[in-house]
Design an enzyme around this catalytic site. Structure first.
Site, PDB file in Angstrom:
ATOM      1  N   SER A  36       0.803  -1.227   0.000  1.00 52.87           N
ATOM      2  CA  SER A  36       0.000   0.000   0.000  1.00 52.87           C
ATOM      3  C   SER A  36       0.834   1.274   0.000  1.00 52.87           C
ATOM      4  CB  SER A  36      -0.932   0.014   1.223  1.00 52.87           C
ATOM      5  OG  SER A  36      -0.183  -0.119   2.427  1.00 52.87           O
ATOM      6  N   GLY A  70      -1.652  -4.378   1.687  1.00 54.34           N
ATOM      7  CA  GLY A  70      -1.667  -5.493   2.616  1.00 54.34           C
ATOM      8  C   GLY A  70      -0.846  -6.686   2.216  1.00 54.34           C
ATOM      9  N   ASN A 102       4.951  -5.418   5.151  1.00 60.91           N
ATOM     10  CA  ASN A 102       4.032  -6.453   5.630  1.00 60.91           C
ATOM     11  C   ASN A 102       4.709  -7.812   5.797  1.00 60.91           C
ATOM     12  OD1 ASN A 102       1.777  -4.634   5.526  1.00 60.91           O
ATOM     13  ND2 ASN A 102       1.757  -4.905   3.302  1.00 60.91           N
ATOM     14  N   ASP A 224      -1.443   7.972   9.700  1.00 59.93           N
ATOM     15  CA  ASP A 224      -0.565   7.061  10.439  1.00 59.93           C
ATOM     16  C   ASP A 224       0.880   7.332  10.049  1.00 59.93           C
ATOM     17  OD1 ASP A 224       0.061   5.651   8.030  1.00 59.93           O
ATOM     18  OD2 ASP A 224      -1.767   4.471   8.256  1.00 59.93           O
ATOM     19  N   HIS A 227       1.717   5.489   5.844  1.00 58.64           N
ATOM     20  CA  HIS A 227       1.152   5.878   4.552  1.00 58.64           C
ATOM     21  C   HIS A 227       1.241   7.387   4.347  1.00 58.64           C
ATOM     22  CE1 HIS A 227      -0.775   1.999   5.581  1.00 58.64           C
ATOM     23  NE2 HIS A 227      -0.526   1.755   4.299  1.00 58.64           N
TER      24      HIS A 227
END
Length: 702
Positions: A36, A70, A102, A224, A227
């Protein structure tokens, strides 16, 4: 004009595809695969893949952003997403690979997407708790190598990117890196698989630190710490685009639109910012620029200003053009400094005077030649851009380079970027200094024949060679007088280079003059010297850099027939052997210097030397031309960064010493220099050697 060609379905949405195509002709395609941070559909967030598309010329290349939120390096493969990309690859395509965010977490249960940590061949068999399906899980590096291998099998060029950094800072104001784990494993996998590598983690982190925590937290990130916002994504996309431009990929030549050099957030003149803009002269400053009058002396609190030395004069010519309406000049060389962090900087200067002509030479740091006698007519202005490398002795939190007494306090090792303006009438109207994280760096390691010499008439080819390269390559000269391969390592010079060198950078290594003086059991050219040389090469390759070996030039020793006598024993041959066995390029300066010295002759060669080993400005300039000619004629990778107008050079037909003349200089040793009658601005017929009658065209620039 962009054309929307279609949408490729993925498990989480639609992949963006942009690029113009004509019937029956498929443009090369850049595929982006990742998580992402490359592509996301969450409101208020943006991956760098979206703005990256807008930086590409759709008439030259297509872009397909196949990244999927993800996913890890493991699940992008196991869910079949990679197979969709792989099956569409064609020769000439490019695949950008960025995973890591991830790849931590559980191997089974929950999201079950983690890969094994590391870059080895170890595996672990797991059983999915939901489906009961068995799976063999591999390391993070193994999955990257799988993508690399299968992309290359289809004729595509894989480019591995280390994962972008998060908005997490330590107490010292530094962005937390991934250089100890996923960043390092990505670099290792790229090297092992024969892929290109972009250290995106490091380059973006450096940009964040240059812009400052407040800008990063308020503009580049939102919901956050992982991102980015649209502005943050744009910053990363520009770094990716510029990094790709530095790779030797034919598909990408001319494929990018001009990316901005700095975002609005970075256009500041405060120390630590991404860009510094100065308007020189006693008049009012142009909007967005800081005024620098002749009285603006450097002070640590200010962070910029003129260094102590000769008097600086200023003239205000008036008019509506505030930037070019005033200027600073001097009757002797004067120096201007800006406090900046370690790194590469792209310097753009506006030179000229509205009423009088000008002639400006520019040296950076410790007498590195950047610009050579740039002339302007009255009322005319020119802009020139070049790259400067700034370094400090720090290696890491516990070590520093062990400097010699002669190095203490010199400009090469301070925390400032210093420019010296010289010539018959130097005129500086404006300067913009922008951090150049995208620039490739050419590191030099060697002895006094390569090192920046602070006391004239001593000089070296390492000081002259920056003049031949454009603004996308910076020279980082870590050579030092008296050093051998072993002593340079003990002083921490190799470790210093390895602490900052990045994949794709160049490492030129030239030792031998001092190595041959070392004594001891089994010490010699084909034993210790050869082994040490190979270890330097392997250390550079281990960082993803591109080493180039340089044989040491001859000393000024002639026999009765006027032929050069070899005083270096087997050391040049050991360099040649190391290059062959390590598979790296070789610049045979030993052979070229023999031709140069013999062409000058036993008496004439005195014009190139200070003593029997060390060179003056003329000798260093001719040796720099030899190095450049080897790079150019052999199409070595650095050749693409040469300035326009670099023509072939034949060392058997050297320039006349008269093409160099002593320019005005101050009493300060660091300010003394030789001003050049620019060889690149002359046709060969106007520079005829008194030693050889040859009129073949060697220099020609309109």
């Amino acid at each position: 004009m962009f054309a929307w060609l279609g949408l490729a379905a993925t498990l989480t949405g639609l992949a963006v595809v942009r690029g113009d195509e004509t019937l029956g002709h498929r443009l090369p395609t850049i595929y982006l695969i990742g998580d992402s941070t490359v592509r996301t559909g969450t409101k208020g967030q943006q991956g760098w893949g979206d703005p990256f598309i807008t930086l590409c010329d759709s008439s030259k290349v297509r872009v397909e952003n196949r990244a999927c939120g993800g996913r890890s390096s493991r699940t992008y493969l196991t869910e079949g997403l990679w197979n969709q990309v792989r099956d569409q690859l064609r020769p000439g395509d490019v695949v950008l690979i960025q995973f890591g965010h991830n790849d931590g977490g559980p191997l089974v249960g929950g999201r079950a997407r983690a890969s094994l940590k590391g870059n080895g061949e170890e595996t672990r068999e797991v059983v999915d708790t939901k489906t009961g399906k068995a799976e063999v899980v591999h390391t993070y590096g193994w999955y990257l190598r799988r993508y690399i291998t299968e992309a290359k099998a289809k004729g595509a060029a894989p480019v591995v990117c280390s994962l972008v950094p998060r908005n997490i800072w330590d107490s010292g104001g530094k962005v937390r890196r991934a250089s100890a784990d996923y960043g390092r494993w990505a670099a290792e996998a790229a090297h092992q698989g024969g892929a290109f590598f972009i250290d995106l983690n490091e380059r973006v982190a450096e940009r964040y630190e240059a812009d400052g925590t407040e800008v990063v937290k308020t503009r580049y990130f939102g919901t956050d710490h992982t991102h980015t916002t649209e502005a943050g994504a744009r910053v990363t996309a520009e770094i990716v685009a510029r990094s790709l431009q530095g790779l030797d990929l034919p598909t990408l030549r001319g494929a990018f639109r001009t990316a901005t050099k700095a975002t609005d957030a970075g256009r500041s003149t405060r120390p630590g910012a991404a860009a510094y803009r100065f308007d020189f002269g006693p008049g009012a400053a142009a909007p967005g620029f800081v005024a620098v009058s002749p009285e603006t002396a450097f002070h640590a609190d200010r962070g910029y200003g003129f260094e102590p030395g000769p008097r600086v004069e200023g003239f205000d010519r008036g008019g509506d053009d505030l930037l070019r309406g005033d200027l600073c000049t001097g009757s002797a060389p004067f120096a201007f400094s800006v406090a900046v962090p370690e790194g590469n900087y792209r310097v753009t200067l506006t030179l000229g005077d509205r009423e009088l002509g000008s002639e400006t030479s520019v040296l950076a740091e410790a007498r590195r030649l950047m610009l050579d006698r740039v002339r302007t007519e009255p009322g005319r202005f020119v802009t020139r851009t070049f790259a400067v490398h700034i370094r400090t002795p720090r290696i890491d939190d516990h070590r520093e380079v062990r400097l010699k007494p002669r190095e203490l306090g010199i400009r090469d090792w301070d925390d400032k970027l210093t420019l010296e303006f010289a010539g018959d009438r130097p005129c500086i109207a404006a300067a913009e200094i922008v951090r150049a994280d995208d620039a490739v760096t050419m590191y030099l390691l060697g002895d006094s024949t390569v090192a920046d010499q602070t006391s004239p008439p001593w000089n070296s080819w390492g000081q002259m060679i920056p003049r031949f390269f454009g603004p996308d390559l910076a020279i980082a000269n870590h050579a030092e007088s008296g050093e051998s391969l072993r002593s340079a390592r003990r002083a921490g010079r190799l470790d210093k280079v390895l602490s900052t060198i990045r994949p794709g950078d160049f490492l030129l290594i030239q030792f031998g003059h001092n190595d041959q003086k070392e004594k001891g059991e089994n010490v010699g050219a084909m034993t210790t010297y050869l082994a040490d040389l190979k270890s330097y090469v392997e250390a550079g390759i281990g960082r993803g850099a591109r080493p180039i070996l340089v044989t040491p030039m001859h000393r000024r020793r002639f026999d009765a027939r006027g032929k050069v006598v070899n005083s270096l024993g087997d050391y040049p041959e050991a360099v040649r052997r190391a290059a062959r066995e390590e598979g790296v390029p070789l610049i045979d300066l030993n052979v070229m210097s023999r031709a140069l010295y013999e062409a000058l002759g036993p008496e004439g060669s005195a014009s190139a030397f200070v003593d029997g080993t060390h060179h003056n400005a003329f000798g260093s300039y001719e040796l720099a031309r030899c190095v450049v000619e080897a790079i150019r004629s052999n199409a070595m990778p650095p050749a693409r960064y040469l300035v326009e107008g670099v023509s072939p050079f034949d060392p058997t037909h050297p320039d006349r010493p008269e093409v160099l003349r002593l320019g005005r200089h101050s009493r300060s040793p660091s300010s003394t220099f030789l001003s050049f009658v620019n060889p690149l601005s002359y046709r060969r017929s106007s520079i005829r050697s008194p030693l050889h009658d040859h009129s073949s065209s060697r220099f020609h620039v309109d």
